[in-house]
Design a protein around this motif. Structure first.
Motif, PDB file in Angstrom:
ATOM      1  N   ALA A   1     -11.089   2.298   4.343  1.00  0.00           N
ATOM      2  CA  ALA A   1     -11.024   1.608   3.047  1.00  0.00           C
ATOM      3  C   ALA A   1     -10.571   0.162   3.179  1.00  0.00           C
ATOM      4  O   ALA A   1     -10.994  -0.695   2.406  1.00  0.00           O
ATOM      5  CB  ALA A   1     -10.079   2.379   2.128  1.00  0.00           C
TER       6      ALA A   1
ATOM      7  N   ALA B   1     -12.881   7.434  -8.398  1.00  0.00           N
ATOM      8  CA  ALA B   1     -12.392   6.086  -8.082  1.00  0.00           C
ATOM      9  C   ALA B   1     -11.588   5.594  -9.266  1.00  0.00           C
ATOM     10  O   ALA B   1     -11.912   5.898 -10.421  1.00  0.00           O
ATOM     11  CB  ALA B   1     -13.562   5.139  -7.811  1.00  0.00           C
TER      12      ALA B   1
ATOM     13  N   CYS C   1      -7.680  -0.740  -5.889  1.00  0.00           N
ATOM     14  CA  CYS C   1      -8.796   0.171  -6.099  1.00  0.00           C
ATOM     15  C   CYS C   1      -8.565   1.365  -5.176  1.00  0.00           C
ATOM     16  O   CYS C   1      -8.121   1.186  -4.041  1.00  0.00           O
ATOM     17  CB  CYS C   1     -10.083  -0.572  -5.722  1.00  0.00           C
ATOM     18  SG  CYS C   1     -11.574   0.420  -5.755  1.00  0.00           S
ATOM     19  N   TRP C   2      -8.819   2.537  -5.678  1.00  0.00           N
ATOM     20  CA  TRP C   2      -8.787   3.729  -4.836  1.00  0.00           C
ATOM     21  C   TRP C   2     -10.123   4.432  -4.974  1.00  0.00           C
ATOM     22  O   TRP C   2     -10.649   4.572  -6.080  1.00  0.00           O
ATOM     23  CB  TRP C   2      -7.652   4.667  -5.255  1.00  0.00           C
ATOM     24  CG  TRP C   2      -7.740   6.007  -4.564  1.00  0.00           C
ATOM     25  CD1 TRP C   2      -7.273   6.326  -3.328  1.00  0.00           C
ATOM     26  CD2 TRP C   2      -8.372   7.197  -5.063  1.00  0.00           C
ATOM     27  NE1 TRP C   2      -7.573   7.628  -3.021  1.00  0.00           N
ATOM     28  CE2 TRP C   2      -8.243   8.190  -4.076  1.00  0.00           C
ATOM     29  CE3 TRP C   2      -9.029   7.512  -6.243  1.00  0.00           C
ATOM     30  CZ2 TRP C   2      -8.744   9.476  -4.227  1.00  0.00           C
ATOM     31  CZ3 TRP C   2      -9.545   8.798  -6.395  1.00  0.00           C
ATOM     32  CH2 TRP C   2      -9.397   9.768  -5.400  1.00  0.00           C
TER      33      TRP C   2
ATOM     34  N   SER D   1       0.604   4.046  -2.757  1.00  0.00           N
ATOM     35  CA  SER D   1       0.285   5.418  -2.366  1.00  0.00           C
ATOM     36  C   SER D   1       1.286   6.406  -2.980  1.00  0.00           C
ATOM     37  O   SER D   1       0.915   7.491  -3.419  1.00  0.00           O
ATOM     38  CB  SER D   1       0.183   5.499  -0.852  1.00  0.00           C
ATOM     39  OG  SER D   1       1.078   6.401  -0.307  1.00  0.00           O
TER      40      SER D   1
ATOM     41  N   GLU E   1      -6.203   5.120   1.949  1.00  0.00           N
ATOM     42  CA  GLU E   1      -7.290   5.123   0.960  1.00  0.00           C
ATOM     43  C   GLU E   1      -7.154   4.002  -0.068  1.00  0.00           C
ATOM     44  O   GLU E   1      -8.012   3.830  -0.925  1.00  0.00           O
ATOM     45  CB  GLU E   1      -7.353   6.481   0.250  1.00  0.00           C
ATOM     46  CG  GLU E   1      -7.715   7.602   1.212  1.00  0.00           C
ATOM     47  CD  GLU E   1      -7.805   8.961   0.542  1.00  0.00           C
ATOM     48  OE1 GLU E   1      -7.598   9.060  -0.687  1.00  0.00           O
ATOM     49  OE2 GLU E   1      -8.082   9.938   1.276  1.00  0.00           O
ATOM     50  N   ILE E   2      -6.056   3.259   0.006  1.00  0.00           N
ATOM     51  CA  ILE E   2      -5.818   2.204  -0.993  1.00  0.00           C
ATOM     52  C   ILE E   2      -6.540   0.927  -0.574  1.00  0.00           C
ATOM     53  O   ILE E   2      -6.452   0.496   0.577  1.00  0.00           O
ATOM     54  CB  ILE E   2      -4.310   1.882  -1.092  1.00  0.00           C
ATOM     55  CG1 ILE E   2      -3.485   3.141  -1.322  1.00  0.00           C
ATOM     56  CG2 ILE E   2      -4.059   0.790  -2.136  1.00  0.00           C
ATOM     57  CD1 ILE E   2      -3.357   3.591  -2.716  1.00  0.00           C
TER      58      ILE E   2
ATOM     59  N   ARG F   1     -12.248   7.893  -3.660  1.00  0.00           N
ATOM     60  CA  ARG F   1     -12.229   9.183  -2.938  1.00  0.00           C
ATOM     61  C   ARG F   1     -13.104   9.076  -1.693  1.00  0.00           C
ATOM     62  O   ARG F   1     -14.159   8.439  -1.720  1.00  0.00           O
ATOM     63  CB  ARG F   1     -12.746  10.271  -3.876  1.00  0.00           C
ATOM     64  CG  ARG F   1     -12.643  11.674  -3.357  1.00  0.00           C
ATOM     65  CD  ARG F   1     -13.026  12.694  -4.413  1.00  0.00           C
ATOM     66  NE  ARG F   1     -12.129  12.659  -5.573  1.00  0.00           N
ATOM     67  CZ  ARG F   1     -10.864  13.099  -5.561  1.00  0.00           C
ATOM     68  NH1 ARG F   1     -10.353  13.610  -4.459  1.00  0.00           N
ATOM     69  NH2 ARG F   1     -10.115  13.028  -6.649  1.00  0.00           N
ATOM     70  N   SER F   2     -12.675   9.721  -0.598  1.00  0.00           N
ATOM     71  CA  SER F   2     -13.363   9.483   0.675  1.00  0.00           C
ATOM     72  C   SER F   2     -14.840   9.878   0.609  1.00  0.00           C
ATOM     73  O   SER F   2     -15.688   9.233   1.225  1.00  0.00           O
ATOM     74  CB  SER F   2     -12.643  10.178   1.830  1.00  0.00           C
ATOM     75  OG  SER F   2     -12.558  11.542   1.547  1.00  0.00           O
TER      76      SER F   2
ATOM     77  N   LEU G   1       0.374   6.734  -6.733  1.00  0.00           N
ATOM     78  CA  LEU G   1      -0.871   7.425  -7.065  1.00  0.00           C
ATOM     79  C   LEU G   1      -0.985   8.801  -6.401  1.00  0.00           C
ATOM     80  O   LEU G   1      -1.947   9.518  -6.646  1.00  0.00           O
ATOM     81  CB  LEU G   1      -2.066   6.569  -6.606  1.00  0.00           C
ATOM     82  CG  LEU G   1      -2.123   5.141  -7.157  1.00  0.00           C
ATOM     83  CD1 LEU G   1      -3.171   4.321  -6.416  1.00  0.00           C
ATOM     84  CD2 LEU G   1      -2.428   5.148  -8.642  1.00  0.00           C
TER      85      LEU G   1
ATOM     86  N   LYS H   1       0.827  -1.210   0.000  1.00  0.00           N
ATOM     87  CA  LYS H   1       0.000   0.000   0.000  1.00  0.00           C
ATOM     88  C   LYS H   1       0.865   1.265   0.000  1.00  0.00           C
ATOM     89  O   LYS H   1       0.520   2.263  -0.632  1.00  0.00           O
ATOM     90  CB  LYS H   1      -0.940   0.006   1.212  1.00  0.00           C
ATOM     91  CG  LYS H   1      -2.077  -0.992   1.071  1.00  0.00           C
ATOM     92  CD  LYS H   1      -3.108  -0.818   2.161  1.00  0.00           C
ATOM     93  CE  LYS H   1      -4.221  -1.838   1.997  1.00  0.00           C
ATOM     94  NZ  LYS H   1      -5.368  -1.584   2.847  1.00  0.00           N
TER      95      LYS H   1
ATOM     96  N   THR I   1      -1.592   9.466  -3.191  1.00  0.00           N
ATOM     97  CA  THR I   1      -2.805   9.438  -2.388  1.00  0.00           C
ATOM     98  C   THR I   1      -2.482   8.835  -1.028  1.00  0.00           C
ATOM     99  O   THR I   1      -1.543   8.047  -0.919  1.00  0.00           O
ATOM    100  CB  THR I   1      -3.891   8.638  -3.141  1.00  0.00           C
ATOM    101  OG1 THR I   1      -5.145   8.908  -2.579  1.00  0.00           O
ATOM    102  CG2 THR I   1      -3.633   7.165  -3.138  1.00  0.00           C
TER     103      THR I   1
END
Ligand SMILES: Cc1ncc(COP(=O)(O)O)c(C=O)c1O
Length: 384
Positions: free
Chosen positions: A262, A204, A222-223, A68, A77-78, A225-226, A71, A64, A73
């Motif tokens: 997530a 996403a 998959c990601w 991260s 969130e991963i 958004r919160s 991406l 992860k 991010t």
């Protein structure tokens, strides 16, 4: 460490038994720097006393962390998956959609982008398509199709069959202005196109790990958004991270709310050591080389091929405009029905490309160099 042959970005791949692998859009090869990670996972499984408890958390956590960085991010969130389809099914089944709500897809897109939404038709959700013939899916071709019931637009960033790259920025802004979730299948892009999810107007994104990210088969992420993650209604909770985050004992009480975000949606048996550890090494290697460099290199090789392709014998299926091009080039013999024969001849000459939907497809990656493109052009010149 092998010498890096001239014009290639990495010497960590191959040697492919002397063949030329120009087919990363199908399977990206594992870099050799991943081998110790496989060996380590294998040795631990041969002697399970060496599998320590912490590794069930530490091994996916390292993956992860790499994703991260890739991406841009937050690591929290991963979501780890095992494919593209894993993440798209999570989204299709989790985004709250009512009867008459609409999901907009593109006709001709890869089936993994389409199929997860089709099952929703049974409960009255309408699946609509940007019509075929829209060579490039653009803001202009999508905008007239949006209605007040459109809830989701789901598209592949790069089309597997044509190599067309959509404009994430323009389409994402359009979706945002209509309060529509924008879901992207990045399987033919992530690893060969730079992405900054802290800025991109994407809600996403999913991708498999076994193409441009050079991982083993059975990998993906998959990601989400919160703002969208908070809305998912999907009955999945995985005991392992929940226990780990709480009392660390095998006595979880039923009920209550999830203690995690997530990661509740991570594919079960997240610490799939034999897959996760080498995939992590592959991504870390790509990051060391640099995704922007990889993009420039791969797109450059694709452009070199396009520029030199004999237009009297071959028709280019991929777009002509550089802004829609990607690292994938699709082309076809002008003689109808000749592509399977050419594909076989190339394979006999030791050059591996793909035959997809009747067209020929070339997809160079960081381990390819100008010599590989020259070999392909030479073999095509001799093919009849
Ligand atoms: C755009 C795209 N999505 C997804 C996949 C593979 O799907 P999955 O990872 O679910 O097997 C491919 C494979 O060719 C693809 O080209």
């Amino acid at each position: 460490m092998h010498q890096r042959p001239e014009g290639r970005l990495s010497a960590e791949f191959g040697p492919f038994s002397g063949r030329v692998w120009l087919n990363s859009a199908h399977q990206g090869p594992l870099p050799r720097c991943a081998i110790p990670f496989v060996t380590d996972a294998l040795e631990r499984k041969l002697e399970p006393h060496r599998i320590d408890d912490d590794s069930f958390v530490a091994v996916p956590a390292r993956l992860k962390a790499a994703l991260s960085r890739l991406l841009s991010t937050p690591v929290e969130e991963i979501i780890l998956g095992n494919s593209t389809s894993y993440g798209l099914h999570l989204l299709a089944n989790g985004i709250p959609l009512q009867a008459d709500d609409e999901v907009l897809l593109a006709e001709g897109d890869f089936p993994a982008t389409i199929l997860p939404w089709c099952g929703l038709q049974a409960r009255g959700v309408r699946v609509r398509f940007v019509p075929p013939g829209e060579a490039s899916i653009s803001r202009a071709s999508i905008e007239p199709l949006l209605t007040r019931r459109t809830r989701v637009v789901c598209l592949s960033w790069v089309n597997s069959f044509t190599g067309v790259a959509i404009d994430l920025e323009a389409i994402g802004e359009l979706c945002r202005s209509h309060q529509i979730w924008f879901v992207v299948n990045g399987s033919q892009a992530v690893g060969t196109r730079a992405l900054d999810l802290s800025r991109a107007p994407v809600d996403a994104i999913v991708a498999c790990g076994f193409k441009w990210l050079c991982g083993p088969y059975g990998t993906g992420f998959c990601w989400v958004r919160s703002a969208l993650l908070d809305q998912l209604e999907y009955n999945q909770r995985y005991w392992l991270p929940e226990l780990w985050r709480t009392e660390h004992a095998f006595s979880y009480r039923p009920g209550g709310s999830p203690v995690i975000g997530a990661e509740r949606y991570d594919v079960f048996c997240t610490a799939n050591f034999l897959n996760v550890a080498p995939w992590t090494a592959a991504i870390e290697h790509l990051l060391d080389v640099g995704i922007e460099r990889i993009q420039t290199h791969n797109d450059g090789l694709a452009a070199t091929f396009l520029d030199a392709l004999d237009r009297k014998r071959f028709r280019v299926v991929s777009p002509s405009g550089p802004e829609q091009r990607s690292s994938i080039v699709a082309f076809s013999s002008v003689e109808p029905g000749n592509n399977p024969h050419i594909h076989r001849q190339l394979a006999q000459a030791g050059i591996d490309i793909a035959l997809r939907r009747g067209d020929l497809r070339v997809s160079p990656h960081l381990f390819n160099g100008a010599a590989d493109i020259a070999a392909l052009l030479g073999a095509l010149g001799e093919s009849r």
